[in-house]
Enzyme design. Sequence first.
Site: not given
Ligand code: ADE
Length: 230
Positions: A12, A196
């Site tokens: 990041e 995601d």
């Molecule tokens: N950061 C990016 N995706 C995530 C997820 N599914 N759960 C927790 N933190 C995240």
Amino acid sequence: MKIAIMGAMREEIDPILATVGEYTRTEHAGTVFYECVYGGHELVIAYSKIGKVFSAITATVMIERFGAQKLLFSGVAGGISEELKIGDLVMASALCQHDVDIVAFGHPYGFIPEGSLMIDTDEILRSLASEVAIDMGIDLYEGIIATGDQFVASSERKSWIQQTFNADALEMEGASVACVCQNFDIPFFVLRAISDTADGGASEDFDAFLKTSAAVSATFILEMVKRLEN
Ligand code: ADE
């Protein structure tokens, strides 16, 4: 003005370090802090490691030891809102901790006595971000981000977080950093690009899109830095 830019994972902040040019490196409290001058500002940049505890340590050190006067968080998140697709940017209007549970004592989920359930981000930084988005021709989504020490990869947990906190995205550091900044009275901003959708395929998508989404967020944050007034 001294500005802190933090992420949780190396991926990041790598795109930020790759852009700012020369920097110095200082190790403190288990974290590496990079300092440089960029866009007319002194920057301190670090990744904290994942989760609420490590991110709170890093934010505290950036403020107390490195003298940060504003803090910008850049990284990735799991999307909750149907409107958010992988690669989209979301800025937090407010953040909460979805894994705080003292409901046995009559408190709502996410609430800690003498704390606040939601912590608002800085309005001036949010309007700067809106201007940057217009100028860059980017759709910038604004919404509630829920934080917890869990990688959420289940539709059930995701729906519960959506229903309980009206959250649009979730991640693992924003609310703890918000809590630190609120307590030190430091204006802060949290930006996340979706990696995601926090359901069954979340871990595969996260691995596939972490780098590209982190870069989207980093590019935007640096554009904000260039436009911040001293
Ligand atoms: N950061 C990016 N995706 C995530 C997820 N599914 N759960 C927790 N933190 C995240």
